[in-house]
Design an enzyme around this catalytic site. Structure first.
Site, PDB file in Angstrom:
ATOM      1  N   HIS A   1       0.834  -1.207   0.000  1.00 35.95           N
ATOM      2  CA  HIS A   1       0.000   0.000   0.000  1.00 35.95           C
ATOM      3  C   HIS A   1       0.868   1.256   0.000  1.00 35.95           C
ATOM      4  O   HIS A   1       2.044   1.205   0.345  1.00 35.95           O
ATOM      5  CB  HIS A   1      -0.920   0.019   1.221  1.00 35.95           C
ATOM      6  CG  HIS A   1      -0.231  -0.389   2.492  1.00 35.95           C
ATOM      7  ND1 HIS A   1      -0.344  -1.636   3.035  1.00 35.95           N
ATOM      8  CD2 HIS A   1       0.613   0.276   3.321  1.00 35.95           C
ATOM      9  CE1 HIS A   1       0.379  -1.723   4.135  1.00 35.95           C
ATOM     10  NE2 HIS A   1       0.975  -0.576   4.336  1.00 35.95           N
TER      11      HIS A   1
ATOM     12  N   GLN B   1      -3.997   4.073   4.473  1.00 33.56           N
ATOM     13  CA  GLN B   1      -3.089   3.207   3.698  1.00 33.56           C
ATOM     14  C   GLN B   1      -3.894   2.524   2.598  1.00 33.56           C
ATOM     15  O   GLN B   1      -4.699   1.637   2.875  1.00 33.56           O
ATOM     16  CB  GLN B   1      -2.440   2.167   4.628  1.00 33.56           C
ATOM     17  CG  GLN B   1      -1.416   2.791   5.572  1.00 33.56           C
ATOM     18  CD  GLN B   1      -1.034   1.877   6.728  1.00 33.56           C
ATOM     19  OE1 GLN B   1      -1.900   1.373   7.438  1.00 33.56           O
ATOM     20  NE2 GLN B   1       0.267   1.678   6.932  1.00 33.56           N
TER      21      GLN B   1
ATOM     22  N   ARG C   1      13.079  -5.540   2.860  1.00 33.20           N
ATOM     23  CA  ARG C   1      12.025  -6.195   3.641  1.00 33.20           C
ATOM     24  C   ARG C   1      10.695  -5.985   2.924  1.00 33.20           C
ATOM     25  O   ARG C   1      10.201  -4.863   2.821  1.00 33.20           O
ATOM     26  CB  ARG C   1      11.980  -5.612   5.051  1.00 33.20           C
ATOM     27  CG  ARG C   1      10.904  -6.184   5.976  1.00 33.20           C
ATOM     28  CD  ARG C   1      10.954  -5.433   7.298  1.00 33.20           C
ATOM     29  NE  ARG C   1      10.028  -5.895   8.312  1.00 33.20           N
ATOM     30  CZ  ARG C   1       8.753  -5.518   8.435  1.00 33.20           C
ATOM     31  NH1 ARG C   1       8.221  -4.680   7.567  1.00 33.20           N
ATOM     32  NH2 ARG C   1       8.023  -5.952   9.426  1.00 33.20           N
TER      33      ARG C   1
ATOM     34  N   ASP D   1       7.275  -5.785   2.966  1.00 32.95           N
ATOM     35  CA  ASP D   1       6.303  -5.581   4.037  1.00 32.95           C
ATOM     36  C   ASP D   1       4.932  -6.148   3.647  1.00 32.95           C
ATOM     37  O   ASP D   1       4.455  -5.925   2.530  1.00 32.95           O
ATOM     38  CB  ASP D   1       6.197  -4.065   4.282  1.00 32.95           C
ATOM     39  CG  ASP D   1       5.225  -3.727   5.388  1.00 32.95           C
ATOM     40  OD1 ASP D   1       5.507  -4.101   6.529  1.00 32.95           O
ATOM     41  OD2 ASP D   1       4.188  -3.096   5.105  1.00 32.95           O
TER      42      ASP D   1
ATOM     43  N   GLU E   1       8.107 -10.594   4.996  1.00 29.02           N
ATOM     44  CA  GLU E   1       7.436 -10.305   6.257  1.00 29.02           C
ATOM     45  C   GLU E   1       6.040 -10.923   6.155  1.00 29.02           C
ATOM     46  O   GLU E   1       5.049 -10.264   5.845  1.00 29.02           O
ATOM     47  CB  GLU E   1       7.336  -8.788   6.499  1.00 29.02           C
ATOM     48  CG  GLU E   1       6.941  -8.472   7.941  1.00 29.02           C
ATOM     49  CD  GLU E   1       5.564  -7.851   8.133  1.00 29.02           C
ATOM     50  OE1 GLU E   1       5.086  -7.839   9.282  1.00 29.02           O
ATOM     51  OE2 GLU E   1       4.950  -7.380   7.158  1.00 29.02           O
TER      52      GLU E   1
ATOM     53  N   HIS F   1       8.966  -4.347  16.398  1.00 34.46           N
ATOM     54  CA  HIS F   1       8.127  -3.176  16.647  1.00 34.46           C
ATOM     55  C   HIS F   1       6.640  -3.522  16.676  1.00 34.46           C
ATOM     56  O   HIS F   1       5.826  -2.699  17.055  1.00 34.46           O
ATOM     57  CB  HIS F   1       8.398  -2.140  15.559  1.00 34.46           C
ATOM     58  CG  HIS F   1       7.900  -2.609  14.219  1.00 34.46           C
ATOM     59  ND1 HIS F   1       8.436  -3.706  13.575  1.00 34.46           N
ATOM     60  CD2 HIS F   1       6.905  -2.155  13.420  1.00 34.46           C
ATOM     61  CE1 HIS F   1       7.788  -3.891  12.438  1.00 34.46           C
ATOM     62  NE2 HIS F   1       6.855  -2.960  12.319  1.00 34.46           N
ATOM     63  N   ASP F   2       6.296  -4.733  16.193  1.00 36.15           N
ATOM     64  CA  ASP F   2       4.891  -5.096  16.078  1.00 36.15           C
ATOM     65  C   ASP F   2       4.403  -5.856  17.303  1.00 36.15           C
ATOM     66  O   ASP F   2       5.157  -6.121  18.234  1.00 36.15           O
ATOM     67  CB  ASP F   2       4.684  -5.940  14.815  1.00 36.15           C
ATOM     68  CG  ASP F   2       4.528  -5.060  13.578  1.00 36.15           C
ATOM     69  OD1 ASP F   2       4.060  -3.918  13.723  1.00 36.15           O
ATOM     70  OD2 ASP F   2       4.884  -5.517  12.480  1.00 36.15           O
TER      71      ASP F   2
ATOM     72  N   ARG G   1       1.001  -0.653  20.071  1.00 41.28           N
ATOM     73  CA  ARG G   1       2.330  -1.182  19.722  1.00 41.28           C
ATOM     74  C   ARG G   1       3.424  -0.199  20.132  1.00 41.28           C
ATOM     75  O   ARG G   1       4.575  -0.564  20.279  1.00 41.28           O
ATOM     76  CB  ARG G   1       2.419  -1.464  18.217  1.00 41.28           C
ATOM     77  CG  ARG G   1       1.595  -2.663  17.770  1.00 41.28           C
ATOM     78  CD  ARG G   1       1.659  -2.847  16.270  1.00 41.28           C
ATOM     79  NE  ARG G   1       1.060  -1.732  15.559  1.00 41.28           N
ATOM     80  CZ  ARG G   1       1.032  -1.613  14.234  1.00 41.28           C
ATOM     81  NH1 ARG G   1       1.563  -2.546  13.475  1.00 41.28           N
ATOM     82  NH2 ARG G   1       0.466  -0.580  13.652  1.00 41.28           N
TER      83      ARG G   1
HETATM   84  C1  GLC Z   1       3.863  -4.633   8.600  1.00 37.61           C
HETATM   85  C2  GLC Z   1       4.589  -3.771   9.611  1.00 37.61           C
HETATM   86  C3  GLC Z   1       3.578  -3.124  10.505  1.00 37.61           C
HETATM   87  C4  GLC Z   1       2.618  -2.303   9.664  1.00 37.61           C
HETATM   88  C5  GLC Z   1       2.014  -3.135   8.535  1.00 37.61           C
HETATM   89  C6  GLC Z   1       1.334  -2.272   7.529  1.00 37.61           C
HETATM   90  O1  GLC Z   1       3.207  -5.692   9.196  1.00 37.61           O
HETATM   91  O2  GLC Z   1       5.511  -4.534  10.320  1.00 37.61           O
HETATM   92  O3  GLC Z   1       4.184  -2.329  11.474  1.00 37.61           O
HETATM   93  O4  GLC Z   1       1.593  -1.801  10.467  1.00 37.61           O
HETATM   94  O5  GLC Z   1       2.987  -3.866   7.841  1.00 37.61           O
HETATM   95  O6  GLC Z   1       2.279  -1.619   6.716  1.00 37.61           O
END
Ligand code: GLC
Length: 645
Positions: free
Chosen positions: A180, A248, A278, A280, A322, A391-392, A516
């Protein structure tokens, strides 16, 4: 490129792909990958309709290759001949927010010596490109894929930093937010201004008919703060798909132009000097009515298409998946079957992470052992990122059938884990928060820092030396596992000094809806300064312990990831045992998840190859292991790294 040229390349002798083949010239690499690129492209985009776009893609590949800076091209070539650097035991990572770590990019650069001293040589930097003011999902709502947000510095700052990192043999990972963009991204802006062309870059609809159809089966990701999967945009007078937050906008990869443009964006990120991209939220890349729109075969094809193109343009850059999905689905992001190795080189080991938290709560390793031994082995050229916290939130991604086979009811078990970590059980030392609890299905996730979840915050509040010691042992034990398990260990910044939960987000209007932030603390440099002065403080013990384990990891080549791991089904269900195998250099890692001493019998130790004489040492203490009446004791939360000398 014209048709004749395409034909010449497709029929070139070198056309056949063999596994992870990487060749030194652009032409060779294109010839090798071209037939696969073509097949994949036309399996996603009908050939009759989209032929012209395929030629556009081929031209784009060439342009992107020519735009790649020379020094990075040289690095790409050098990497072709040097084995899989990402599987090396020398790799140890840290994930950090540039601003929360030390102000900005220049500030981060000043702290390279701190990172080097700990043994860190791989950095995952959280998003640093421009984003909307206010709420922006920690930068995961992107306004640009390559313009550095002024808060962090300038592009020159970053290029200087990545150059410095390369000189220091430090690898860098940045996010490619591939699913996104923000609602302020240039395409979204044009869509809002009425451009049909750019409205087709997203999933936009004039009425609720199709959104309603999608929502019948689409799960909600942030059910509390962003329920539903579509948002109404007044400027467009249309609904737009927003699976994450309302700001988003999900990209529409059914449109080939989106793929081609995003490939350009991917390269603009890679050209900043990034080694690992990464990917995402990549499980969400393809949407289909009547499905959960996660892990769809087309998403896999799309990822593979990105990867095949990247291999032609920048073969030294690798991809991280991820995919925080069920264990059996994660493994598919390495590519499976005939396509094994065709997707990402690295994936988060979210399964191990969730299982470790399960083992702490249950004080048993049984579910973990059963799960990791039942999931198929990853391809030999792939590796994991092993982590405890990031971070999540922590998603409890277990396979229900395995949970059942271990003797738990999946629903009740999940509620127990949530209760254990989120303050619902009086006896639990854990201090975490519930994230996105969904009363419709009882699903919830957990937030909190490693130290707080492992009981340090409670123990310090109670000033209870015993529980403080337990918390310290747990923190070291879990890190000991990610450092030895096989893959790149990724330490979350702050965890190396046992940082507790940070509740200040509750006073920040841009963060208060997303807990978070409780596990996204500012780096405490005061604590760092005091590390050598107050050696008995938890932060010092943990920092020193980690530093030592990292050094030990790097000193033992058996920790390089060659799939040389054997996890044992152990007669003592509280102890997690695995062997990193190498003919004469094997190391066995034993971890006791119970709060009382547990033992292992000499017979069983011998049966798995551990000698039990005075030449068998625990590398962590340097002392021979000590049996009592033919039993090896492991104290509460003790870990041993055993080697026969
Ligand atoms: C991934 C990130 C997370 C974010 C999501 C949407 O999972 O680690 O922090 O909210 O993507 O971009």
């Amino acid at each position: 490129m014209n048709q004749a040229e395409l034909h010449r390349l497709l029929t070139a002798k070198s056309q056949e792909r063999k596994g992870n083949i990487l060749l030194s010239s652009y032409e060779q690499r294109l010839a090798v990958n071209l037939s696969l690129i073509k097949t994949q492209f036309f399996s996603l985009y009908q050939e009759k309709e989209h032929k012209a776009f395929f030629y556009t893609l081929l031209d784009k590949l060439e342009t992107l290759y020519n735009d790649r800076p020379k020094d990075l091209q040289n690095q790409d070539i050098a990497r072709l001949n040097s084995g899989n650097w990402y599987q090396s035991e020398q790799m140890t990572g840290m994930q950090l927010y540039v601003d929360r770590f030390n102000k900005n990019i220049k500030g981060l650069q000043e702290k390279i010596p701190y990172l080097e001293d700990l043994g860190i040589n791989f950095l995952h930097l959280m998003p640093i490109t421009t984003r909307p003011k206010g709420e922006n999902d920690g930068g995961y709502a992107v306004n640009s894929y390559h313009d550095i947000d002024p808060e962090y510095g300038t592009k020159e700052d970053f290029l200087a930093f990545s150059k410095k990192a390369r000189e220091k043999n430090m690898f860098l990972m940045l996010d490619f937010v591939v699913n996104h963009t923000s609602d302020e991204f240039i395409w979204a802006k044009k869509a809002k201004e009425g451009s049909q062309h750019y409205q087709n870059y997203y999933y936009t609809y004039s009425d609720r008919h199709i959104p309603d159809e999608f929502e019948k089966t689409l799960p909600e990701i942030f059910p509390q703060s962003a329920p539903g999967n579509f948002s109404y945009n007044n400027d467009m007078e249309k609904w737009v798909m927003t699976c994450f937050n309302t700001y988003q906008w999900d990209l529409n990869y059914r449109n080939p132009e989106v793929f081609i443009e995003m490939l350009g964006n991917l390269m603009s990120l890679a050209n900043l000097g990034v080694d690992v991209i990464r990917f995402d939220a990549l499980a969400f890349l393809w949407k289909k009515i009547g499905t959960s729109s996660q892990n769809l075969p087309e998403a896999h094809t799309l990822i593979s298409l990105f990867r095949m193109c990247l291999q032609v343009i920048a073969p030294g850059v690798i991809l991280l998946a991820e995919a925080i999905v069920a264990p059996r689905n994660i493994i598919k992001y390495f590519g499976e079957g005939a396509a094994e190795g065709n997707e990402c080189e690295v994936a988060y080991n979210a399964s191990l992470m969730a299982l470790l938290w399960n083992s702490i709560a249950t004080k048993k390793a049984s579910l973990m052992v059963k799960s990791v031994t039942e999931i198929p082995t990853k391809p030999s050229d792939a590796t994991w990122i092993n982590y405890i916290r990031c971070h999540d939130d922590i998603g409890l991604g277990y396979e229900d059938d395995i949970v059942r086979a271990t003797g738990y009811d999946p629903y009740a078990h999940k509620q127990f884990i949530l209760n254990y970590y989120c303050g619902k059980l009086e006896w639990s030392p854990a201090k975490g928060l519930m994230f996105m609890y969904n009363p419709k299905n009882g699903d919830g996730r957990i937030t909190g820092s490693a130290a707080s979840l492992l009981g340090l915050e409670t123990a310090l509040e109670q000033n209870n030396k015993n529980i403080i010691d337990y918390a310290i042992c747990k923190i070291l034990m879990l890190h000991g596992i990610i450092l030895t398990y096989g893959g790149i260990p990724m330490i979350y910044a702050g965890d190396e000094i046992a940082t507790l939960n940070d509740y200040s987000y509750q006073q920040n209007e841009d963060q208060v809806n997303d807990n978070r932030w409780v596990n996204r603390p500012m780096q405490n440099w005061k604590t760092v300064t005091s590390l050598n002065k107050q050696k008995d403080k938890p932060s010092s013990i943990i920092h020193n312990g980690l530093k030592k384990m990292i050094r030990l990891r790097k000193d033992h080549s058996v920790f390089a990831d060659t799939n040389n791991i054997k996890v044992f089904s152990c007669p003592n269900e509280h102890i997690f045992v695995y062997q990193r195998i190498d003919e004469n250099k094997s190391i066995w890692v034993l971890s006791n998840f119970n709060e009382v001493t547990e033992t292992l019998n000499i017979g069983w130790l011998l049966s798995i190859g551990i000698h039990t004489d005075k030449n068998t040492v625990d590398l962590l203490t340097g002392e021979p292991i000590h049996l009592i009446q033919n039993e090896l004791p492991l104290k509460p939360y003790e870990q041993l790294w055993i080697k026969n000398i």
